[in-house]
Design an enzyme around this catalytic site. Structure first.
Site, PDB file in Angstrom:
ATOM      1  N   CYS A   3       0.490 -25.598  32.208  1.00 46.51           N
ATOM      2  CA  CYS A   3      -0.097 -25.499  33.545  1.00 46.51           C
ATOM      3  C   CYS A   3       0.887 -26.074  34.559  1.00 46.51           C
ATOM      4  O   CYS A   3       1.312 -27.214  34.431  1.00 46.51           O
ATOM      5  CB  CYS A   3      -1.413 -26.256  33.600  1.00 46.51           C
ATOM      6  SG  CYS A   3      -2.278 -26.116  35.181  1.00 46.51           S
TER       7      CYS A   3
ATOM      8  N   THR B 143      19.863 -52.147  22.538  1.00 53.27           N
ATOM      9  CA  THR B 143      19.194 -53.016  21.571  1.00 53.27           C
ATOM     10  C   THR B 143      17.976 -52.308  20.999  1.00 53.27           C
ATOM     11  O   THR B 143      17.120 -51.827  21.735  1.00 53.27           O
ATOM     12  CB  THR B 143      18.761 -54.329  22.239  1.00 53.27           C
ATOM     13  OG1 THR B 143      19.921 -54.984  22.769  1.00 53.27           O
ATOM     14  CG2 THR B 143      18.070 -55.248  21.240  1.00 53.27           C
TER      15      THR B 143
ATOM     16  N   GLY C 240      11.277 -37.963  19.004  1.00 53.15           N
ATOM     17  CA  GLY C 240      11.784 -36.687  18.536  1.00 53.15           C
ATOM     18  C   GLY C 240      12.584 -35.948  19.590  1.00 53.15           C
ATOM     19  O   GLY C 240      13.561 -35.270  19.274  1.00 53.15           O
ATOM     20  N   THR C 241      12.191 -36.076  20.850  1.00 48.19           N
ATOM     21  CA  THR C 241      12.924 -35.400  21.921  1.00 48.19           C
ATOM     22  C   THR C 241      14.354 -35.893  22.000  1.00 48.19           C
ATOM     23  O   THR C 241      15.298 -35.094  22.109  1.00 48.19           O
ATOM     24  CB  THR C 241      12.206 -35.615  23.270  1.00 48.19           C
ATOM     25  OG1 THR C 241      10.944 -34.941  23.238  1.00 48.19           O
ATOM     26  CG2 THR C 241      13.029 -35.068  24.424  1.00 48.19           C
TER      27      THR C 241
ATOM     28  N   GLN D 131       6.928 -31.885  13.127  1.00 47.78           N
ATOM     29  CA  GLN D 131       5.582 -31.558  12.643  1.00 47.78           C
ATOM     30  C   GLN D 131       5.494 -31.541  11.117  1.00 47.78           C
ATOM     31  O   GLN D 131       4.387 -31.532  10.567  1.00 47.78           O
ATOM     32  CB  GLN D 131       5.141 -30.202  13.202  1.00 47.78           C
ATOM     33  CG  GLN D 131       4.963 -30.161  14.697  1.00 47.78           C
ATOM     34  CD  GLN D 131       3.805 -31.019  15.187  1.00 47.78           C
ATOM     35  OE1 GLN D 131       2.865 -31.291  14.451  1.00 47.78           O
ATOM     36  NE2 GLN D 131       3.878 -31.464  16.428  1.00 47.78           N
TER      37      GLN D 131
ATOM     38  N   HIS E 131       5.288 -41.176  16.039  1.00 51.52           N
ATOM     39  CA  HIS E 131       3.870 -41.071  16.415  1.00 51.52           C
ATOM     40  C   HIS E 131       3.198 -39.817  15.869  1.00 51.52           C
ATOM     41  O   HIS E 131       1.997 -39.616  16.067  1.00 51.52           O
ATOM     42  CB  HIS E 131       3.699 -41.172  17.935  1.00 51.52           C
ATOM     43  CG  HIS E 131       4.077 -39.953  18.705  1.00 51.52           C
ATOM     44  ND1 HIS E 131       3.155 -39.083  19.222  1.00 51.52           N
ATOM     45  CD2 HIS E 131       5.284 -39.473  19.061  1.00 51.52           C
ATOM     46  CE1 HIS E 131       3.777 -38.121  19.879  1.00 51.52           C
ATOM     47  NE2 HIS E 131       5.069 -38.329  19.783  1.00 51.52           N
TER      48      HIS E 131
END
Length: 388
Positions: free
Chosen positions: A327, A235, A70-71, A177, A199
């Site tokens: 973080c 590929t 997705g990125t 999402q 995923h």
């Protein structure tokens, strides 16, 4: 007892997807660009996967461009549009985008592009009026996230997309999402570009796709062999995409019943925690991802007890959830999404997210609610006893 409630982060690959990957690795391992028998076998698997993913969106097969996730799909949408212009133009995004949109937008700003970030209300929703007012003569792209991964809010994509279309700007949405959880029909949805990820729908990691409406032109990010209609050289990872396709086909078939089941479990979780004063629901309860529950820990001091504290405590109890804040170098930073929604710095360090999936049961919800109550009591008592 082990309970996984972080399905917005990733989902366990389905056995059917794993089987499709194994078959491709053992029997269809050729280069799909090769003209011989082995290449033809791999190309058939590749195009079957493309058709399966396209069907999830009711899209034409040749409008689906495979990526590594997705990125990359988000980056291809923004930067692929921008690279078609020699002179920097104007784009519009929201203030609650995933970093896969926010970071490319910042990169474009450094190159001279103008970027408007639309504000959101306390539930994380964008006002269509704000979008209309933000559009300029040189606005070439609007990119608005469909379902916010941290607080679960769904945007009015149909209306926002139509506003952009009426203005003559391209419209992209990050639907990572949403795809596989809510119906998406790109034949009627006014989107020109749409990102999704394998995923998140029980397929393997390392695969994604960008829907590109016919006649929408992009410049590729990668140069090379010209695969994926010239938009993504390299590929193709045929086994991974075979698993993606299998997962997409199953998601499409099971969505009507599974979405309703998840909504019931999600609402059950909200109801069981409704009387916990320390937990304040975040995001829009009505316009919400079906599998998503999120909260802010109202009584916590974000400098001492953060969302990450609860994640660790819940993990010790065998339950996997996630925190909204990031973080960096050991310091907990406030969530940009919660800040954009009007939360203060301390509260924005205290967000948590519980996301459900196909393995989640009512018993899991009941147990999680009980454990979370206990963890909150144990974690927050020292704060109430400490001096002001």
């Amino acid at each position: 007892m082990q309970i996984y409630l972080d399905y917005s982060a990733t989902t366990p690959p389905r056995q059917e997807a794993i089987a499709a990957m194994q078959t491709a690795m053992v029997e269809q391992w050729g280069n799909p660009s090769s003209l011989h028998h082995w290449g033809s076998q791999a190309a058939t698997v590749l195009e079957q996967a493309r058709s399966q993913v396209a069907s999830l969106l009711n899209a034409d097969d040749n409008s689906v461009v495979f990526t590594a996730g997705g990125t990359e799909a988000d980056n291809l949408a923004l930067l692929g549009v921008a690279r078609r212009y020699r002179v920097p133009q104007h784009i519009v995004i929201s203030s609650v985008e995933h970093s896969a949109i926010e970071q490319p937008a910042r990169h474009l700003e450094q190159m001279g592009w103008q970027v408007t970030r639309l504000p959101v209300d306390a539930q994380g929703r964008i006002s269509p009026t704000d979008l209309r007012q933000a559009l300029r003569d040189n606005t070439v792209l609007v990119s608005i996230i469909y379902g916010q991964s941290e607080v679960g809010t769904l945007q009015p994509i149909e209306l926002l997309g139509q506003i952009a279309r009426d203005h003559g700007a391209l419209f992209h949405t990050d639907a990572v999402q949403v795809a596989g959880r809510l119906p998406i029909d790109v034949q009627t949805l006014p989107v020109d570009l749409l990102s999704l990820s394998s995923h998140k729908i029980y397929g393997p990691q390392g695969a994604g796709a960008l829907y590109v409406r016919p006649r929408v032109e992009l410049e590729p990010l990668l140069e090379g062999g010209g695969q994926e209609f010239g938009l993504r050289s390299g590929t193709q990872a045929v086994p991974v995409l075979a698993g993606f396709g299998a997962a997409a086909a199953l998601a499409a078939a099971e969505m009507p019943s599974e979405t309703l089941r998840l909504i019931g479990l999600r609402d059950r979780l909200f109801e069981q925690l409704a009387d916990v004063a320390e937990l304040v629901p975040t995001g829009d309860r009505r316009h919400r991802l079906p599998h998503h529950a999120s909260f802010c820990i109202a009584a916590a001091d974000g400098d001492r007890v953060s969302g990450r504290t609860l994640v660790r405590e819940m993990n010790l109890a065998g339950i996997g959830i996630s925190a909204g804040s990031a973080c960096h170098s050991g310091q907990v930073s406030p969530s940009p999404v919660l800040l954009a929604m009007g939360y203060g710095d301390r509260a924005a360090r205290c967000g948590i997210r519980l996301t459900l999936g196909r393995h989640t049961t009512a018993a899991d919800i009941d147990w999680t609610a009980m454990v979370l109550r206990q963890v909150l009591q144990r974690t927050l008592v020292p704060l109430t006893l400490s001096p002001v």
